[in-house]
Design a protein around this motif. Structure first.
Motif, PDB file in Angstrom:
ATOM      1  N   PRO A  18       0.966 -11.871  -1.384  1.00 16.21           N
ATOM      2  CA  PRO A  18       0.426 -10.738  -0.654  1.00 16.21           C
ATOM      3  C   PRO A  18      -0.779 -11.086   0.200  1.00 16.21           C
ATOM      4  O   PRO A  18      -1.003 -10.488   1.240  1.00 16.21           O
ATOM      5  CB  PRO A  18       0.033  -9.755  -1.778  1.00 16.21           C
ATOM      6  N   PRO A  69      -0.374   4.069  -3.936  1.00 11.08           N
ATOM      7  CA  PRO A  69      -0.400   3.170  -2.779  1.00 11.08           C
ATOM      8  C   PRO A  69      -1.817   2.713  -2.475  1.00 11.08           C
ATOM      9  O   PRO A  69      -2.780   3.428  -2.775  1.00 11.08           O
ATOM     10  CB  PRO A  69       0.157   4.042  -1.646  1.00 11.08           C
ATOM     11  N   VAL A  70      -1.958   1.529  -1.863  1.00 12.57           N
ATOM     12  CA  VAL A  70      -3.292   1.095  -1.435  1.00 12.57           C
ATOM     13  C   VAL A  70      -3.672   1.765  -0.124  1.00 12.57           C
ATOM     14  O   VAL A  70      -4.845   1.894   0.210  1.00 12.57           O
ATOM     15  CB  VAL A  70      -3.371  -0.438  -1.283  1.00 12.57           C
ATOM     16  N   LEU A 111      -5.102  -4.162   4.824  1.00  9.86           N
ATOM     17  CA  LEU A 111      -4.844  -3.815   3.427  1.00  9.86           C
ATOM     18  C   LEU A 111      -4.026  -4.872   2.696  1.00  9.86           C
ATOM     19  O   LEU A 111      -3.841  -4.785   1.485  1.00  9.86           O
ATOM     20  CB  LEU A 111      -4.126  -2.464   3.360  1.00  9.86           C
ATOM     21  N   ILE A 170       5.696  -2.306   2.599  1.00  4.25           N
ATOM     22  CA  ILE A 170       5.396  -1.194   3.499  1.00  4.25           C
ATOM     23  C   ILE A 170       6.614  -0.275   3.551  1.00  4.25           C
ATOM     24  O   ILE A 170       7.745  -0.738   3.718  1.00  4.25           O
ATOM     25  CB  ILE A 170       5.044  -1.681   4.916  1.00  4.25           C
ATOM     26  N   PRO A 226      -0.787  -5.609   2.397  1.00  7.99           N
ATOM     27  CA  PRO A 226       0.249  -5.048   1.521  1.00  7.99           C
ATOM     28  C   PRO A 226       1.315  -6.071   1.156  1.00  7.99           C
ATOM     29  O   PRO A 226       1.528  -7.053   1.866  1.00  7.99           O
ATOM     30  CB  PRO A 226       0.853  -3.931   2.387  1.00  7.99           C
ATOM     31  N   ASP A 227       1.983  -5.833   0.037  1.00  8.29           N
ATOM     32  CA  ASP A 227       3.169  -6.625  -0.287  1.00  8.29           C
ATOM     33  C   ASP A 227       4.447  -5.801  -0.109  1.00  8.29           C
ATOM     34  O   ASP A 227       5.544  -6.302  -0.319  1.00  8.29           O
ATOM     35  CB  ASP A 227       3.089  -7.235  -1.696  1.00  8.29           C
ATOM     36  N   VAL A 255      -3.367  -1.389   8.767  1.00  8.74           N
ATOM     37  CA  VAL A 255      -2.407  -1.712   7.716  1.00  8.74           C
ATOM     38  C   VAL A 255      -2.519  -3.186   7.335  1.00  8.74           C
ATOM     39  O   VAL A 255      -2.512  -3.548   6.164  1.00  8.74           O
ATOM     40  CB  VAL A 255      -0.975  -1.365   8.159  1.00  8.74           C
ATOM     41  N   ARG A 266       0.673  -3.818  -3.980  1.00  3.30           N
ATOM     42  CA  ARG A 266      -0.105  -3.324  -2.844  1.00  3.30           C
ATOM     43  C   ARG A 266       0.860  -2.688  -1.831  1.00  3.30           C
ATOM     44  O   ARG A 266       1.359  -3.337  -0.925  1.00  3.30           O
ATOM     45  CB  ARG A 266      -0.924  -4.448  -2.195  1.00  3.30           C
ATOM     46  N   VAL A 267       1.117  -1.400  -2.055  1.00  6.01           N
ATOM     47  CA  VAL A 267       2.104  -0.672  -1.271  1.00  6.01           C
ATOM     48  C   VAL A 267       1.399   0.224  -0.262  1.00  6.01           C
ATOM     49  O   VAL A 267       0.439   0.922  -0.590  1.00  6.01           O
ATOM     50  CB  VAL A 267       3.000   0.186  -2.185  1.00  6.01           C
ATOM     51  N   VAL A 268       1.885   0.195   0.966  1.00  7.16           N
ATOM     52  CA  VAL A 268       1.438   1.128   2.001  1.00  7.16           C
ATOM     53  C   VAL A 268       2.604   2.066   2.302  1.00  7.16           C
ATOM     54  O   VAL A 268       3.717   1.610   2.596  1.00  7.16           O
ATOM     55  CB  VAL A 268       0.992   0.397   3.281  1.00  7.16           C
ATOM     56  N   TYR A 303      -2.086   4.962   2.871  1.00  7.13           N
ATOM     57  CA  TYR A 303      -1.064   5.971   3.116  1.00  7.13           C
ATOM     58  C   TYR A 303      -1.356   6.717   4.405  1.00  7.13           C
ATOM     59  O   TYR A 303      -2.500   6.828   4.854  1.00  7.13           O
ATOM     60  CB  TYR A 303      -0.986   6.965   1.949  1.00  7.13           C
TER      61      TYR A 303
END
Length: 333
Positions: A15, A86-87, A127, A132, A129-130, A124, A67-69, A89
């Motif tokens: 990530p 989510p980290v 952040l 999206i 993310p791993d 984004v 780490r979800v957006v 949104y």
């Protein structure tokens, strides 16, 4: 919807290395197939992945992402319903209604709220993310490609529909988060509420409904019986009038001029407007003659409630169903 799983050696993305830009376009359609894989290792990181097939093809995602957006209300609520946060949104419901929905109270306090601004992609990326999660609207192909350069990306799931079925998203994320039992519980709980209403008001069976949104002098209605929103009402025994289905067009949500208000001749109407005057719908010439008006079966919804009905989620639905129950009861007399 069944997702088959198999194992094979695959490599997990790190990530911390998957960051730089965002967002994508309409991906309408999914036959969901999933593959959980055991990992191989290298100098960076290793772990399991899962493959989900969405409208854009096979998406190799990290299993149990951290780490979800999430970039629309259906994805946000599906993540939250599985006891994940989510980290980052972007809540389109909050944008439309001007306030966070009541079912989000405190749930996103630790998450970064994103906005529809020119630097959204950059934000984004920051952040790291791993995963999206993107909607099937407001997204371009160029943005999608930038999004994919940040992290694995999952888009809309329903072929040809404007809105995904809410339970599809929950079930898919249950696979991704390795929480299939929890996903089953969430789906069963909401369906129990829907089925309870259908049993309580059996005379709803065979009746028709229309959801109508007044913007200026134009009325947008739901016309696609395969839309995720229509499926909610179908479970209650309701259907869209055939003459509305016949004009659904490519979006599934045709627009009528206010002079055509007489075509809103369903047994039940769920109405809303972006007009500051919430009586704007009722003030339209011909409104009082509508069958639903005469039977007391019109629900004039807030923007929060109408969005919860139009883009249903496992968190929005219990709230919205409580709001509309008196109208359902009137229609079932």
């Amino acid at each position: 919807m069944k997702l088959d799983r198999a194992t094979s050696g695959l490599r997990r993305r790190n990530p911390s290395r998957v960051g730089r830009c965002l967002i994508a376009t309409i991906a309408v359609g999914l036959t969901v197939g999933a593959t959980a894989c055991s990992s191989s290792s290298d100098d960076d990181a290793s772990g399991e992945t899962i493959t989900i097939t969405d409208a854009r093809g096979d998406q190799e995602l990290m299993l149990r992402p951290e780490r979800v957006v999430a970039l629309d209300n259906q994805w946000i609520d599906s993540v939250l319903a599985l006891d994940e946060t989510p980290v980052g949104y972007l809540d389109n419901l909050e944008v439309v209604a001007g306030a966070a929905p009541p079912w989000h109270e405190g749930a996103l306090d630790d998450a970064t709220e994103l906005k529809f601004t020119d630097d959204l992609i950059e934000k984004v990326g920051e952040l790291a993310p791993d995963l999206i999660l993107i909607p099937n609207y407001l997204i371009t192909d160029d943005q999608y490609n930038k999004l994919k350069s940040i992290a694995p990306t999952l888009s809309a799931l329903t072929p040809g529909a404007g809105v995904d079925a809410w339970d599809q998203r929950v079930e898919v994320l249950g696979k991704v988060f390795d929480k299939e039992d929890k996903a089953d519980e969430v789906v069963a709980s909401v369906n129990d509420k829907l089925d309870g209403l259908a049993a309580k008001y059996p005379k709803l069976q065979g009746k028709t409904f229309i959801t109508a949104y007044l913007v200026g002098s134009q009325i947008t209605v739901l016309g696609d019986p395969e839309d995720g929103s229509a499926k909610i009402f179908e479970r209650l025994g309701l259907s869209i009038p055939q003459h509305i289905v016949d004009i659904k067009g490519p979006t599934g949500r045709p627009t009528l001029s206010s002079e055509r208000i007489g075509e809103l001749d369903s047994d039940i109407i769920f109405a809303a407007t972006n007009n500051p005057d919430q009586n704007a719908f009722a003030a339209l010439p011909g409104y009082d003659a509508l069958p639903a008006v005469q039977s007391g079966s019109v629900y004039v919804a807030s923007l929060t409630t109408i969005t919860g009905l139009n883009q249903p989620t496992p968190l929005a639905l219990p709230y919205a169903l409580d709001e509309i129950e008196p109208t359902l009861a009137n229609a079932a007399k």
